[in-house]
Design a protein around this motif. Structure first.
Motif, PDB file in Angstrom:
ATOM      1  N   ASP A  28      -3.722  -8.375  10.513  1.00  0.00           N
ATOM      2  CA  ASP A  28      -2.609  -7.745  11.217  1.00  0.00           C
ATOM      3  C   ASP A  28      -2.588  -6.257  10.886  1.00  0.00           C
ATOM      4  O   ASP A  28      -2.333  -5.875   9.740  1.00  0.00           O
ATOM      5  CB  ASP A  28      -1.300  -8.415  10.782  1.00  0.00           C
ATOM      6  CG  ASP A  28      -0.074  -7.711  11.328  1.00  0.00           C
ATOM      7  OD1 ASP A  28      -0.214  -6.896  12.265  1.00  0.00           O
ATOM      8  OD2 ASP A  28       1.030  -7.966  10.811  1.00  0.00           O
ATOM      9  N   HIS A  29      -2.850  -5.416  11.863  1.00  0.00           N
ATOM     10  CA  HIS A  29      -2.898  -3.972  11.642  1.00  0.00           C
ATOM     11  C   HIS A  29      -1.623  -3.266  12.113  1.00  0.00           C
ATOM     12  O   HIS A  29      -1.549  -2.047  12.081  1.00  0.00           O
ATOM     13  CB  HIS A  29      -4.116  -3.384  12.355  1.00  0.00           C
ATOM     14  CG  HIS A  29      -5.408  -3.926  11.861  1.00  0.00           C
ATOM     15  ND1 HIS A  29      -5.992  -3.515  10.686  1.00  0.00           N
ATOM     16  CD2 HIS A  29      -6.222  -4.898  12.366  1.00  0.00           C
ATOM     17  CE1 HIS A  29      -7.119  -4.187  10.489  1.00  0.00           C
ATOM     18  NE2 HIS A  29      -7.284  -5.022  11.489  1.00  0.00           N
ATOM     19  N   ARG A  30      -0.620  -4.035  12.509  1.00  0.00           N
ATOM     20  CA  ARG A  30       0.621  -3.439  12.996  1.00  0.00           C
ATOM     21  C   ARG A  30       1.646  -3.253  11.893  1.00  0.00           C
ATOM     22  O   ARG A  30       2.543  -2.448  11.992  1.00  0.00           O
ATOM     23  CB  ARG A  30       1.203  -4.305  14.107  1.00  0.00           C
ATOM     24  CG  ARG A  30       0.323  -4.398  15.347  1.00  0.00           C
ATOM     25  CD  ARG A  30       0.807  -5.479  16.271  1.00  0.00           C
ATOM     26  NE  ARG A  30       0.777  -6.793  15.612  1.00  0.00           N
ATOM     27  CZ  ARG A  30       1.225  -7.906  16.167  1.00  0.00           C
ATOM     28  NH1 ARG A  30       1.781  -7.872  17.367  1.00  0.00           N
ATOM     29  NH2 ARG A  30       1.141  -9.057  15.523  1.00  0.00           N
ATOM     30  N   GLY A  31       1.497  -4.045  10.828  1.00  0.00           N
ATOM     31  CA  GLY A  31       2.409  -3.908   9.686  1.00  0.00           C
ATOM     32  C   GLY A  31       3.801  -4.428   9.967  1.00  0.00           C
ATOM     33  O   GLY A  31       3.948  -5.492  10.553  1.00  0.00           O
ATOM     34  N   GLY A 138      -3.129 -12.771   1.718  1.00  0.00           N
ATOM     35  CA  GLY A 138      -1.873 -12.713   2.451  1.00  0.00           C
ATOM     36  C   GLY A 138      -1.040 -11.493   2.119  1.00  0.00           C
ATOM     37  O   GLY A 138       0.088 -11.358   2.605  1.00  0.00           O
ATOM     38  N   LEU A 139      -1.583 -10.564   1.310  1.00  0.00           N
ATOM     39  CA  LEU A 139      -0.845  -9.384   0.883  1.00  0.00           C
ATOM     40  C   LEU A 139      -1.171  -8.178   1.759  1.00  0.00           C
ATOM     41  O   LEU A 139      -2.289  -8.068   2.266  1.00  0.00           O
ATOM     42  CB  LEU A 139      -1.190  -9.042  -0.568  1.00  0.00           C
ATOM     43  CG  LEU A 139      -0.829 -10.081  -1.617  1.00  0.00           C
ATOM     44  CD1 LEU A 139      -1.372  -9.665  -2.985  1.00  0.00           C
ATOM     45  CD2 LEU A 139       0.676 -10.296  -1.683  1.00  0.00           C
ATOM     46  N   PRO A 140      -0.205  -7.272   1.918  1.00  0.00           N
ATOM     47  CA  PRO A 140      -0.530  -6.013   2.596  1.00  0.00           C
ATOM     48  C   PRO A 140      -1.676  -5.310   1.875  1.00  0.00           C
ATOM     49  O   PRO A 140      -1.654  -5.157   0.650  1.00  0.00           O
ATOM     50  CB  PRO A 140       0.778  -5.219   2.483  1.00  0.00           C
ATOM     51  CG  PRO A 140       1.843  -6.261   2.365  1.00  0.00           C
ATOM     52  CD  PRO A 140       1.217  -7.358   1.552  1.00  0.00           C
ATOM     53  N   ALA A 195      -1.467  -6.443   7.334  1.00  0.00           N
ATOM     54  CA  ALA A 195      -0.016  -6.461   7.126  1.00  0.00           C
ATOM     55  C   ALA A 195       0.569  -5.121   6.696  1.00  0.00           C
ATOM     56  O   ALA A 195       1.591  -5.078   6.013  1.00  0.00           O
ATOM     57  CB  ALA A 195       0.361  -7.547   6.118  1.00  0.00           C
ATOM     58  N   VAL A 196      -0.075  -4.031   7.079  1.00  0.00           N
ATOM     59  CA  VAL A 196       0.465  -2.696   6.843  1.00  0.00           C
ATOM     60  C   VAL A 196      -0.061  -1.780   7.943  1.00  0.00           C
ATOM     61  O   VAL A 196      -1.206  -1.929   8.387  1.00  0.00           O
ATOM     62  CB  VAL A 196       0.074  -2.173   5.444  1.00  0.00           C
ATOM     63  CG1 VAL A 196      -1.435  -1.990   5.315  1.00  0.00           C
ATOM     64  CG2 VAL A 196       0.799  -0.866   5.113  1.00  0.00           C
TER      65      VAL A 196
END
Length: 239
Positions: A28-31, A138-140, A195-196
């Protein structure tokens, strides 16, 4: 820290490419990612030899830093020998197994953000080390690299002041940013892993670099990985 790896490590180039293709949609690149992380971990790997062969001794380091004080609160290391050959674009598979073991050695709270010495989206298949680490944990996660891999920026677009930045473009796609962390010094190259979003990753990188080009996460993990490798080599010679 618990890290589950739901796949076997690839044995060859074809398996590695297929695994990257399978996992890429999970990044996920949207954060937007953590606005005010308390703990940020830096990750780095040091190699014996030229880093290109199999069977090379490697040492991974994870250093957790308190964002409020920039002090180290935990360190963890692991050593191994490389099982995957050096292939451009698949370098992560030489580092991921030992990095996972170092992360598993952490005993404190899980970090709110991981910053690795490598790339994320700024990768030929848009799935670099930072992406894979983020999907597994699962971490940013973001990559903060010393040199660009994929993507270029126009030199005139990057001003000389601390905090100046310019998009890294690969064709028509923005894959990261060149970020100047100190006045007049070479930039670092930030790309998202998981995730970020890119502005958040750059803001935290800048906060972590108050005095030097490299963020404190990279400085500490680089030093610890080299020291761990030197100790492991000395032990092997002494044994």
């Amino acid at each position: 820290m618990r890290v589950d790896v739901p796949h076997a490590w690839p044995a060859d180039e074809a398996e590695a490419l297929a695994l990257q293709d399978r996992l890429r949609p999970l990044a996920d690149h949207r954060g937007p990612g953590p606005a005010a992380p308390r703990l940020v971990a830096g990750l780095d790997v040091a190699y014996a030899g030229d880093g290109r062969g199999t069977g090379d001794l490697v040492a991974a380091a994870v250093v957790v830093i308190d964002m409020a004080t920039l002090e180290v609160v935990e360190r963890a290391t692991a050593t191994a020998t490389t099982a995957f050959p050096y292939i451009p674009g698949l370098f992560a598979f030489r580092e991921l197994p030992v990095l996972v073991e170092a992360l598993r050695a952490l005993r404190g709270p899980a970090p709110d953000l991981l910053l690795c010495d490598g790339h994320g989206l700024a990768h030929p298949r848009r799935f670099g080390l930072a992406c894979h680490l983020g999907v597994l944990t699962g971490l940013p996660t973001a990559g903060v690299a010393k040199t660009p891999f994929v993507g270029r920026h126009h030199p005139a677009a990057l001003g000389p002041a601390r905090g100046a930045h310019a998009d890294l473009r690969d064709g028509t796609e923005t894959v990261g940013r060149a970020l100047r962390t100190q006045p007049g010094v070479k930039p670092v190259y930030v790309s998202t892993g998981h995730a970020v979003d890119l502005p958040t990753a750059c803001a935290h990188t800048l906060t972590l670099a108050p005095h030097y080009r490299l963020p404190e996460t990279t400085r500490h993990s680089d030093r610890l990985s080299r020291d761990t490798l030197a100790a492991a080599r000395a032990d092997s010679v002494g044994g």
